[in-house]
Scaffold this active site. Structure first.
Site, PDB file in Angstrom:
ATOM      1  CE  LYS A  95      30.166 -13.700  35.083  1.00  0.00           C
ATOM      2  NZ  LYS A  95      31.188 -14.750  34.954  1.00  0.00           N
ATOM      3  CB  SER A 170      29.412 -17.704  36.595  1.00  0.00           C
ATOM      4  OG  SER A 170      30.580 -17.105  36.040  1.00  0.00           O
ATOM      5  CB  SER A 194      32.423 -18.633  34.034  1.00  0.00           C
ATOM      6  OG  SER A 194      32.143 -19.360  35.205  1.00  0.00           O
TER       7      SER A 194
END
Ligand SMILES: [Zn+2]
Lengths: 530, 498
Positions: A95, A170, A194
């Site tokens: 990420k 996210s 997330s």
């Protein structure tokens, strides 16, 4: 069907020998035995990224050259007979909130455009040292604020199950990449859900570790007291393997727990045997139970009920438990996280890194900072900075931040009460749906922040209490994945893996194939076949 | 703009001052507060930095245990209560010299609270209550280039040196100090002086004020005598010499009195102190003051000093300056007044070190309060700034005691030491300053004196022995002071009266 049986379940041959369809546990064996090289594996993924990512938009940055070079080095080392770690040559995606030396890191924000960090996050360094091959950095909601990737400054990623739907957030770039077979696994971060929510809506396994059990050093902070990095994978065992690779004490993170990790992979393997006798499971009433079903989709509740029945059939003792303070988790979270964020994001002032706007001699210092932040931050980030600044303001602090901290304490007590009972009556794990709904359509909630925030309803309590929680697929509703959340006491992450592995094994066996298998096939569909 | 000022003594006939001090001390730890960077003063800008002290995204602090220990020791030396559990807090504000957009400090949970420090001014003891001692990090340094003032306004561009960012900083805050009257400026100075002595004794900081190791914010307010309410205070920031502390208080007292006399109100504000004029000028007013939005620092675990460890630290404290003064006064047999002189001259440590290096207490005092004080004064320096060590002074006293040099030659030897020519013995050697024995040179000088003044010789031989002094003087002049006067006198007596 056994999941550690060397790939029978993934059925390497079933997709015509495509290396990208292998789970990591199998892939490591393939690499170890020399049946395929790291370069072969890496190239397979890069090819698939080239073919699929224009549609999925999972990646913000792919560095094929470095990836091939890293893989080549692994193959050469193996050829020389060097002793390599089990993960050597396994590709991975990070990420974009994870700081990587020399590799652009934006946290999904315009404000960090062009920043090449001078250092590696601890987990990035550990993965590098383990010989994994970094494919690239995945898309995310800006500064991890969102549940859909729609707040990313670089546009949304798409759900491999339905390209018109969100991949969650996210960590939605990571979920899209792994579920879309553009990475065998990926790192996500979880502040209020997330990792778990994107895993749930894409049919992945995602685990938020006990707060402090994976180093936060080098994760661009959103909410320091909540942020945790964790694995996103296609199987429970893979998630456990990745967790073991990144976890453990880090002297550079003062909140890192100085205790050895429990044997996670071992528990995942043991759990796959499917025997849960004696395991006490609590079904949290406040998370989709009687009187708490507003906003929950029928399909989600149905799959959840089936999962609970499955747990019982595997020998678990299931009973309902009430955690009243969980009802207050959402407002508490949306005071604490923005408060910390308002402070964490203050460093983005255009002085030392990232973009700088208005430095033309016509603007003074305050104006340059203001213009940079005005232009560099998106609407959701600004909304939360304003919210947090307000909550911390003198005169409001006690009423907002102070109250929220009290709620946090109460949520912790609810967990303690549920897990407690030195007399042996305490629950071992708590379960709930991971999300109230399946993946919603892109754009459906962008204009309604409150509806967007509700996506985290079930995941927030574990975040606020710092306890571990995993999301494991528990079937489809209307053709879209549903996640089962399993929460455990702090430091007992092994329980999450054990119970999740039992659910996974039983469901895979009943289904006759893995949940994601249709996607593996779809990825080599006509549009991209030469 | 010139402030109207009221005569200091006149102010005190009508107003009662209230002062308070917030003193920042840079600790002398080898590494910074939250990272491993070095803290060497004067290094190339931005060479002592890393991702942590530059506030790079993702970086995290780890508290420096040595800094926590030093802060606790300071607290113990000031008689404070040491917290058993406390946290850092974030002080949020925007400025380029704070790389994270907040300063990691402590807020409502300081490490040390409720201490005191006694200081003496003109034989009167004042007890200064210490409200808190807490730990935080220093900021970077701004350099505003172009423009006349060196301030940000009017500058072409600004440079920032982050070497200082993250150096551990201890803040020591007094409670308001009442009832000091006309002594307020001196009490303020005495407090900072004594605090500095304590910090030196503890060895926690070099306390070099010229390098900004110790900076005080001085709060001053006035209230009409007999008033039950205190006046509005001003806060004069970053006063960084002992003398300036005194001047800043004195100036604010005089300025505020003029404002109040004119029927106006004191504005609660920060003020800048100007070394050149001894005056203060307005900074930020309270209305413009930032809301720092303090909250507990989530990136750091709470500090929970083990009480047993704290007890050990307390037992291991060195002799503190006040106790040391009592002991030395007794050992040296000085009166209170003599001791006060020594302390006020800033010579106590130097004298003690000189005694430790072998000089007698009286010789050491004589040199430091006499010749050396005079030279420091001529050079506009503090005694400690003179380029001579207590060891060298002790050596000078030894050379005098042994008769190698007389007082006058010793002063010449000191010239050489101060000029960087080496230790006293080396200077005596190099400059040929040793007292003459009964050498041929001295004999011929005596001869010459006798031959050159037959009338004096006649007087002496006629019984006026006092006249011998003129001959001694002639010999001393001839030998440029290197002869020993007693020896010369004896030789003359032998020749003329023998
Ligand atoms: Zn540093």
């Amino acid at each position: 069907m056994s999941i550690d049986g060397g790939g029978a379940a993934t059925g390497r041959p079933s997709t015509g020998g495509d290396l990208t369809t292998l789970d990591v546990a199998t892939l490591t064996e393939v690499l170890h035995k020399g049946e395929a090289g790291a370069v072969d594996v890496t190239r397979s993924y890069l090819d698939r990224i080239t073919a699929e990512d224009p549609r999925l938009a999972a990646y913000l940055y792919v560095d094929s050259e470095t990836a091939i070079a890293t893989a080549t080095a692994v193959d050469e080392a193996r050829a020389r007979g060097e002793e390599l770690g089990p993960l050597a040559g396994v590709p991975i995606a990070l990420k974009d909130v994870v700081v990587t030396a020399g590799i652009p890191t934006t946290s999904g924000s315009r404000i960090l455009e062009g920043w090449h960090p001078p250092y590696d996050a601890t987990l990035a360094a550990r993965l590098k040292a383990a010989g994994t091959v970094l494919l690239g950095k995945t898309n995310m909601d800006e500064f991890a604020m969102g549940s859909s990737t729609e707040s990313s400054a670089y546009g949304p990623s798409r759900n491999p199950w339905d390209h018109d739907r969100i991949p969650g957030g996210s960590s939605g770039g990571s979920s899209a990449a792994v579920a879309g077979f553009l990475a065998p696994w990926a790192i996500g971060t979880d502040t209020g859900g997330s990792i778990r929510q994107p895993a749930a809506v894409t049919g992945l396994v995602g685990h938020k570790p006990t707060y402090g059990s994976v180093s936060r050093y080098g994760l661009i902070a959103f909410s320091s007291s909540l942020d945790q990095a964790g694995p996103m994978a296609r199987t429970v065992l893979d998630a456990a393997l990745l967790h073991e690779a990144i976890g453990g004490h880090d002297p550079c993170d003062s909140t890192s727990i100085d205790a050895p990790l429990p044997p996670l992979a071992e528990c995942a393997r043991r759990g796959a045997d499917g025997d849960l006798s004696g395991v006490r499971v609590g079904v949290v009433r406040e998370l989709g139970g009687e009187g708490h079903r507003d906003g929950y989709e029928d399909g989600v509740l149905a799959r959840f009920a089936e999962a609970v029945a499955l747990l019982e059939s595997l020998g678990a003792e299931v009973r309902e438990v009430s955690c009243p303070a969980f009802d207050l988790a959402l407002p508490a979270y949306y005071l604490i996280a923005p408060s910390e964020a308002s402070s964490n994001l203050a460093r983005f002032d255009g002085v030392r890194y990232g973009i700088r706007i208005g430095d033309d001699g016509a603007h003074d210092l305050d104006e340059v900072m203001a213009l940079t932040r005005e232009r560099g931050f998106g609407a959701e980030v600004k909304r939360r900075i304003i919210l947090g600044t307000y909550a911390l303001s003198s005169g409001y602090y006690e009423a907002y931040y102070g109250q929220a901290q009290k709620v946090r304490t109460l949520i912790g007590r609810d967990f303690a009460a549920a897990f407690g009972g030195a007399d042996g009556t305490g629950l071992d794990v708590l379960v709930s749906p991971t999300t109230p709904t399946v993946a919603f359509p892109l754009g459906a909630r962008v204009d309604d922040p409150i509806a967007m925030y509700a996506a985290d309803l079930c995941t927030l309590p574990a975040s606020l209490a710092g306890v571990p929680a995993i999301s494991v697929p528990c079937g489809l509703a209307d053709g879209l994945p549903v996640g089962l959340q399993i929460m455990a006491p702090a430091l007992a992450d092994d329980r999450c893996y054990r119970v999740a592995a039992a659910v996974e094994a039983a469901q895979d066996a009943a289904r006759g194939h893995r949940l994601l298998e249709p996607l593996a096939a779809r990825a080599v569909g006509p549009e991209h076949t030469p | 703009m010139t402030d109207r000022l009221v005569d200091f003594d006149e102010v005190l006939t009508r107003y009662e001052p209230l002062i308070g001090l917030e003193t920042h001390v840079e600790l002398g730890t080898a590494s910074k507060m939250f990272c491993g960077c070095a803290t060497t003063f004067g290094a190339e800008p931005n060479t002592q930095t890393c991702e942590v002290c530059l506030g790079m995204p993702g970086s995290l602090p780890v508290a420096n245990a040595a800094a926590i220990e030093a802060t606790i020791r300071i607290g113990l030396a000031l008689g404070c209560r040491i917290a058993t559990w406390c946290r850092f807090a974030r002080k949020n504000y925007f400025y380029p010299d704070i790389p994270k957009g907040f300063q990691t400090s402590q807020y409502d949970e300081p490490l040390c609270t409720a201490g005191h420090l006694d200081v003496e001014v003109d034989g009167e003891t004042y007890r200064i209550e210490i409200e808190r001692v807490h730990l935080e990090e220093d900021t970077g340094k701004n350099l505003h280039v172009g423009g006349a003032t060196g301030r940000i306004h009017g500058a072409d561009h600004s440079l920032i040196d982050y070497n200082r960012a993250g150096i551990p900083l201890v803040e020591i805050v007094t409670r308001p100090i009442p009832l000091t009257g006309a002594k307020a400026p001196e009490v303020a100075k005495a407090y900072v002086t004594e605090l500095r002595e304590i910090l030196l004794a503890l060895g926690v900081s070099e306390v070099r004020m010229e390098q900004g190791n110790l900076r005080s914010d001085v709060n001053t307010s006035l209230a009409p005598i007999g008033s039950l309410e205190w006046g509005t205070r001003t806060e004069t920031k970053n006063v960084n010499s002992l003398r300036s502390v005194e001047r800043a208080v004195r100036y604010e007292i005089r300025r505020q009195a003029a404002v109040l006399d004119a029927g106006a109100r004191i504005v609660q504000e920060t003020r800048h102190f100007h070394e050149d004029t001894g005056s203060t000028s307005p900074g930020r007013s309270k209305e413009e003051a930032t809301d720092y939005r303090y909250f507990p620092e989530p990136d750091l675990v709470p500090i929970a000093p083990d009480p047993e460890w704290v007890e050990k630290l307390a037992a291991g404290l060195p002799e503190l300056p006040a106790a040391r003064r009592v002991r030395l006064r007794e050992e040296w047999g000085l009166s209170d007044t003599e001791m006060a002189w020594l302390v006020n001259a800033g010579a106590l440590g130097l004298v003690a070190d000189t005694v430790a290096a072998g000089a007698s207490p009286s010789d050491a005092r004589k040199w430091w309060l006499g010749e050396l004080a005079r030279r420091a004064n001529d050079a506009g320096q503090e005694l400690t700034e003179l380029p001579v060590t207590p060891g060298q002074v002790a050596e000078l006293t030894r050379l005098v005691a042994e008769g190698t040099v007389n007082d006058q030659l010793a002063r010449q030897a000191l010239d050489g030491v101060l000029a960087g020519e080496g230790d006293p013995a080396e200077v005596v050697q190099a400059r040929g300053l040793a007292v003459m024995g009964e050498s041929d040179e001295l004999v011929s000088a005596v001869d010459a004196a006798i031959a050159g003044a037959p009338d004096v010789v006649a007087k002496v031989q006629g019984g006026k022995v006092q006249a011998l002094g003129a001959l001694v003087g002639a010999v001393m002049k001839q030998t440029r002071g290197k002869a020993d006067a007693a020896t010369v006198k004896r030789m003359l007596e032998e020749r003329l009266l023998g």
